[in-house]
Design a protein around this motif. Structure first.
Motif, PDB file in Angstrom:
ATOM      1  N   THR A  38      38.616  38.464  38.534  1.00 37.28           N
ATOM      2  CA  THR A  38      37.313  37.837  38.757  1.00 37.28           C
ATOM      3  C   THR A  38      36.191  38.726  38.258  1.00 37.28           C
ATOM      4  O   THR A  38      35.261  38.271  37.582  1.00 37.28           O
ATOM      5  CB  THR A  38      37.106  37.542  40.254  1.00 37.28           C
ATOM      6  OG1 THR A  38      38.165  36.706  40.724  1.00 37.28           O
ATOM      7  CG2 THR A  38      35.770  36.848  40.493  1.00 37.28           C
ATOM      8  N   GLY A  39      36.280  40.025  38.576  1.00 35.38           N
ATOM      9  CA  GLY A  39      35.267  40.956  38.093  1.00 35.38           C
ATOM     10  C   GLY A  39      35.237  41.049  36.576  1.00 35.38           C
ATOM     11  O   GLY A  39      34.183  41.250  35.967  1.00 35.38           O
ATOM     12  N   PHE A  40      36.391  40.854  35.974  1.00 36.57           N
ATOM     13  CA  PHE A  40      36.510  40.936  34.515  1.00 36.57           C
ATOM     14  C   PHE A  40      35.946  39.690  33.840  1.00 36.57           C
ATOM     15  O   PHE A  40      35.192  39.773  32.863  1.00 36.57           O
ATOM     16  CB  PHE A  40      37.977  41.136  34.145  1.00 36.57           C
ATOM     17  CG  PHE A  40      38.246  41.170  32.666  1.00 36.57           C
ATOM     18  CD1 PHE A  40      37.770  42.199  31.876  1.00 36.57           C
ATOM     19  CD2 PHE A  40      38.987  40.177  32.057  1.00 36.57           C
ATOM     20  CE1 PHE A  40      38.018  42.242  30.512  1.00 36.57           C
ATOM     21  CE2 PHE A  40      39.250  40.205  30.697  1.00 36.57           C
ATOM     22  CZ  PHE A  40      38.761  41.244  29.924  1.00 36.57           C
ATOM     23  N   HIS A  41      36.263  38.507  34.357  1.00 37.72           N
ATOM     24  CA  HIS A  41      35.935  37.260  33.669  1.00 37.72           C
ATOM     25  C   HIS A  41      34.610  36.634  34.093  1.00 37.72           C
ATOM     26  O   HIS A  41      33.990  35.928  33.290  1.00 37.72           O
ATOM     27  CB  HIS A  41      37.054  36.229  33.889  1.00 37.72           C
ATOM     28  CG  HIS A  41      38.330  36.572  33.184  1.00 37.72           C
ATOM     29  ND1 HIS A  41      38.499  36.425  31.826  1.00 37.72           N
ATOM     30  CD2 HIS A  41      39.495  37.071  33.643  1.00 37.72           C
ATOM     31  CE1 HIS A  41      39.715  36.820  31.483  1.00 37.72           C
ATOM     32  NE2 HIS A  41      40.349  37.213  32.571  1.00 37.72           N
ATOM     33  N   ALA A  42      34.170  36.859  35.337  1.00 43.44           N
ATOM     34  CA  ALA A  42      33.026  36.111  35.870  1.00 43.44           C
ATOM     35  C   ALA A  42      31.756  36.300  35.049  1.00 43.44           C
ATOM     36  O   ALA A  42      30.974  35.362  34.878  1.00 43.44           O
ATOM     37  CB  ALA A  42      32.779  36.520  37.318  1.00 43.44           C
ATOM     38  N   ASN A  43      31.534  37.495  34.534  1.00 41.77           N
ATOM     39  CA  ASN A  43      30.283  37.798  33.847  1.00 41.77           C
ATOM     40  C   ASN A  43      30.470  38.040  32.357  1.00 41.77           C
ATOM     41  O   ASN A  43      29.564  38.547  31.685  1.00 41.77           O
ATOM     42  CB  ASN A  43      29.645  39.044  34.492  1.00 41.77           C
ATOM     43  CG  ASN A  43      28.135  39.064  34.339  1.00 41.77           C
ATOM     44  OD1 ASN A  43      27.504  38.039  34.106  1.00 41.77           O
ATOM     45  ND2 ASN A  43      27.555  40.243  34.460  1.00 41.77           N
ATOM     46  N   LEU A  92      38.711  35.748  49.174  1.00 45.37           N
ATOM     47  CA  LEU A  92      38.028  36.934  49.690  1.00 45.37           C
ATOM     48  C   LEU A  92      37.909  38.002  48.599  1.00 45.37           C
ATOM     49  O   LEU A  92      36.873  38.658  48.467  1.00 45.37           O
ATOM     50  CB  LEU A  92      38.785  37.501  50.893  1.00 45.37           C
ATOM     51  CG  LEU A  92      38.541  36.834  52.248  1.00 45.37           C
ATOM     52  CD1 LEU A  92      39.424  37.475  53.305  1.00 45.37           C
ATOM     53  CD2 LEU A  92      37.076  36.940  52.657  1.00 45.37           C
ATOM     54  N   ALA A  93      38.972  38.165  47.819  1.00 43.38           N
ATOM     55  CA  ALA A  93      38.941  39.134  46.714  1.00 43.38           C
ATOM     56  C   ALA A  93      37.903  38.729  45.675  1.00 43.38           C
ATOM     57  O   ALA A  93      37.160  39.573  45.146  1.00 43.38           O
ATOM     58  CB  ALA A  93      40.324  39.240  46.077  1.00 43.38           C
ATOM     59  N   SER A  94      37.836  37.435  45.373  1.00 50.22           N
ATOM     60  CA  SER A  94      36.846  36.940  44.413  1.00 50.22           C
ATOM     61  C   SER A  94      35.435  37.179  44.921  1.00 50.22           C
ATOM     62  O   SER A  94      34.538  37.560  44.153  1.00 50.22           O
ATOM     63  CB  SER A  94      37.062  35.445  44.158  1.00 50.22           C
ATOM     64  OG  SER A  94      38.315  35.207  43.566  1.00 50.22           O
ATOM     65  N   LEU A  95      35.226  36.944  46.208  1.00 47.05           N
ATOM     66  CA  LEU A  95      33.912  37.166  46.808  1.00 47.05           C
ATOM     67  C   LEU A  95      33.473  38.620  46.643  1.00 47.05           C
ATOM     68  O   LEU A  95      32.325  38.903  46.294  1.00 47.05           O
ATOM     69  CB  LEU A  95      33.954  36.787  48.292  1.00 47.05           C
ATOM     70  CG  LEU A  95      32.643  36.900  49.070  1.00 47.05           C
ATOM     71  CD1 LEU A  95      31.622  35.913  48.533  1.00 47.05           C
ATOM     72  CD2 LEU A  95      32.880  36.660  50.554  1.00 47.05           C
ATOM     73  N   SER A  96      34.402  39.544  46.896  1.00 46.91           N
ATOM     74  CA  SER A  96      34.091  40.977  46.750  1.00 46.91           C
ATOM     75  C   SER A  96      33.736  41.313  45.307  1.00 46.91           C
ATOM     76  O   SER A  96      32.781  42.054  45.041  1.00 46.91           O
ATOM     77  CB  SER A  96      35.284  41.825  47.195  1.00 46.91           C
ATOM     78  OG  SER A  96      35.638  41.547  48.534  1.00 46.91           O
ATOM     79  N   VAL A 100      29.311  33.402  43.973  1.00 48.69           N
ATOM     80  CA  VAL A 100      29.664  33.766  45.341  1.00 48.69           C
ATOM     81  C   VAL A 100      29.601  32.547  46.253  1.00 48.69           C
ATOM     82  O   VAL A 100      30.433  32.374  47.150  1.00 48.69           O
ATOM     83  CB  VAL A 100      28.712  34.869  45.864  1.00 48.69           C
ATOM     84  CG1 VAL A 100      28.760  34.973  47.383  1.00 48.69           C
ATOM     85  CG2 VAL A 100      29.069  36.208  45.242  1.00 48.69           C
ATOM     86  N   PHE A 101      28.635  31.672  46.013  1.00 42.24           N
ATOM     87  CA  PHE A 101      28.462  30.514  46.884  1.00 42.24           C
ATOM     88  C   PHE A 101      29.600  29.507  46.717  1.00 42.24           C
ATOM     89  O   PHE A 101      29.921  28.765  47.639  1.00 42.24           O
ATOM     90  CB  PHE A 101      27.107  29.863  46.621  1.00 42.24           C
ATOM     91  CG  PHE A 101      25.954  30.748  46.998  1.00 42.24           C
ATOM     92  CD1 PHE A 101      25.607  30.927  48.324  1.00 42.24           C
ATOM     93  CD2 PHE A 101      25.249  31.443  46.017  1.00 42.24           C
ATOM     94  CE1 PHE A 101      24.555  31.765  48.678  1.00 42.24           C
ATOM     95  CE2 PHE A 101      24.188  32.277  46.356  1.00 42.24           C
ATOM     96  CZ  PHE A 101      23.842  32.446  47.697  1.00 42.24           C
ATOM     97  N   GLY A 102      30.214  29.498  45.527  1.00 42.62           N
ATOM     98  CA  GLY A 102      31.413  28.688  45.348  1.00 42.62           C
ATOM     99  C   GLY A 102      32.575  29.232  46.151  1.00 42.62           C
ATOM    100  O   GLY A 102      33.319  28.484  46.788  1.00 42.62           O
TER     101      GLY A 102
END
Length: 606
Positions: A43-48, A191-195, A377-379
């Motif tokens: 998530t940290g890699f792809h989200a942004n 939870l991991a995605s949220l972090s 995050v809201f998703g």
């Protein structure tokens, strides 16, 4: 001869006893730790990445969006090869280990490219007349994305099935009102995605891309270590031959006998418990009356009589169980295909919605702004809340009316996800209208780098609803495919699920490209412009996607209405005689009581 058979049975009994001591709840901390670190990293890699491509590599918005969508599509097609490797050759355990190493290599490459300036073009803060990344710089990006796609191809079809293999899912399903493995699995990943969306995206926007990509790389290495530490405790199912070969054998056998009539009595079709033993440890699939053309493969002809009594040629004749394996996959295909439009509609979340957020007021205080990609995050919050409410409130409430321990069926849960996703896209169109109106009122339509005085929190409803839809659609789809696929084809079924997602990603790329090309007016403007979103018509694109989703929803309801659940013959040893059970989804019905008390048949939940 009898002594050899007895020795083989004893060895198999000892092996099964050893396997029973392995697996169980004690393996979950290691598997979930691996998945949590994995999801945090991914998530940290792809989200942004859309920001990295447009701000660091200076790619136009549509090209950057299509690049990410295309590689997401590649990552979604790779699971079919991962499933083939796992089910046919090395098993799920080794497939996961190899895939994690490949994924780590891909992340190391892109992290190095983010640190060393020679891998990036000169920065362009004005976003006008920018020099794009060179071909050699883009190839570094492409290689890293390809390696991460290959890595995902190994983990995606295997981790969920591998984790479920450690548990007696049929046992836990009777406790579904208070415990659902698939819900808790998805809850942990959310939870991991949220972090990641709160920490990693902030580091990428405020600190540096070197650290922003380096931290996920370290997390992925931790995922590998966590999975490896639990190795002595895992129940490792041995691969029992390629399911693709068995399916092909059934089709070839049926084609060879295309002129043969299928008998009315299914008991006359070929069955061989010994031959099917290794691929039906949980019970053999029972004959169904659907797709009867494939039953030709199990018809015993005069030419087959000698072969059946000795060693059957599987390219000539197939058992009922193997025919039903093929039928079960064919029955799943329409349900799986409905996810293509769902993914196509959702594919804009990490591109156009992020670019919308970048133009809006993101201040929480005078000195702190929310990074655009962190709006996702809201998703995730929507997913977490809906999963918690689903288990604790919805399931007990629905149980009063349906008498179903899971509240509603998996197909009903998937349908609810579709409806909510349509609503989310519909709302997104009106939010974009509001954003553009504010830009017009403040004379900012031709100033794409200026902040429009409208709060970014207007995007929360669509993010939240997409998250709620995800908790219904994806969790329901994962559980449905695991239950309804044949025992030896669970990785294959999950791979098909990811292939549908891949096709959806490519459909999203095709849709964006066509809209970008065919909506161009005389002044060179179109719905989805490269640089200035204020002069586009993103709201019309959202309305178009909403209409397509409504049509897909009708298609899904038809597929769900005509779906036939699988039947499973489960032989349970009891004394000298066995009790024969037919296992079908979500029901327990007494069918037959044997006259001599030695045999009974019942329908129960899978």
């Amino acid at each position: 001869m009898e002594l050899e058979k007895e020795n083989m049975i004893n060895e198999e009994t000892v092996e099964m006893a050893k396997q029973k001591k392995l697996g169980g709840i004690k393996t979950m901390p290691f598997i979930l730790a691996n998945e949590i670190c994995d999801r945090f990293a991914a998530t940290g890699f792809h989200a942004n990445l859309i920001t990295y491509l447009t701000q660091q590599l200076n790619l136009p918005l549509v090209k950057a969006s299509n690049t990410l969508t295309n590689f997401s599509g590649v990552a979604s097609f790779m699971p079919i090869f991962g499933a083939l490797l796992a089910d046919s050759f090395v098993g799920r355990y080794w497939t996961i280990l190899i895939a994690l190493l490949i994924y780590i290599l891909g992340m190391v490459i892109i992290t190095i490219s983010a640190i060393l300036p020679q891998f990036r073009p000169q920065q362009c803060p004005t976003q006008e007349n920018c020099k794009e990344a060179s071909q050699s710089q883009l190839w570094v990006l492409y290689i890293s994305l390809l390696l991460t796609s290959i890595g995902l191809g190994g983990t995606r079809p295997c981790v969920v099935a591998f984790a479920a293999d450690q548990l007696d899912i049929s046992k836990f399903k009777t406790q579904a009102k208070s415990w659902n493995f698939f819900n808790w699995y998805y809850f942990s990943l959310s939870l991991a995605s949220l972090s990641a969306l709160t920490v990693i995206v902030y580091v990428q926007d405020r600190v540096s891309w070197g650290w922003g990509l380096g931290i996920p790389t370290i997390a992925m290495a931790m995922a590998f270590v966590a999975f490896l530490v639990g190795s002595p405790l895992y129940q490792k199912t041995k691969p029992e031959g390629s399911p693709f070969v068995r399916v092909t054998q059934v089709i070839v056998a049926a084609v060879k006998k295309w002129q043969v009539m299928v008998p009315i009595d299914a008991k006359l079709l070929y069955e061989n418990k010994e031959l099917d033993h290794s691929i039906s440890r949980d019970g053999r699939l029972v004959h169904t009356d659907h797709l009867r053309w494939f039953d030709k493969a199990a018809v015993i002809t005069e030419d087959d009589t000698v072969l059946v009594s000795n060693s059957p040629k599987l390219w000539r004749i197939a058992t009922v169980h193997r025919v039903e394996e093929l039928k079960s996959i064919i029955r799943l295909l329409p349900i799986i295909s409905t996810g293509i439009i769902y993914v196509m509609a959702y594919s804009h979340q990490n591109s156009f919605t992020v670019m919308q957020a970048r133009t809006m007021d993101r201040h929480l205080s005078s000195s702190f702004q929310i990074p655009p990609a962190s709006m996702a995050v809201f998703g995730v919050i929507g997913t977490l809340i809906s999963l918690a409410v689903y288990d604790r409130l919805f399931v007990p409430f629905a149980y009063r009316f349906t008498n179903n321990p899971a509240g509603i069926t998996c197909l009903q849960r998937i349908g609810v996800g579709f409806v909510i996703n349509v609503l989310a896209t519909f709302i997104a169109a009106f939010v974009e209208m509001k954003r553009k109106q504010e830009a017009k009122d403040h004379n900012l339509l031709d100033k794409p780098t200026h902040t429009i005085p409208i709060s970014v929190f207007w995007l929360i409803p669509q993010y939240f609803l997409h998250g709620v839809a995800e908790s219904f659609f994806h969790v329901g789809k994962l559980e449905f495919l695991y239950e309804q696929s044949a025992e030896s084809m669970k990785s294959t079924a999950l791979a098909l699920y990811w292939i549908a997602i891949g096709i959806g990603q490519y459909a999203g790329t095709l849709m964006v490209t066509m809209v970008h090309k065919y909506t161009t007016n005389g002044r060179g403007r179109n719905w989805l412009p490269d640089r200035n979103l204020n002069r586009g018509k993103l709201e019309d694109y959202y309305m178009l996607i909403t209409g397509i989703q409504v049509l897909n929803l009708v298609y899904y309801f038809l597929c769900a209405w005509f779906y036939t659940y699988k039947l499973l013959e489960d032989t349970v040893k009891g004394g000298e005689d066995g009790n024969l059970e037919l296992v079908v989804d979500k029901a327990v019905i007494d069918v037959t009581n044997g006259d001599d008390g030695n045999e009974g048949k019942e329908l129960k939940s899978t």
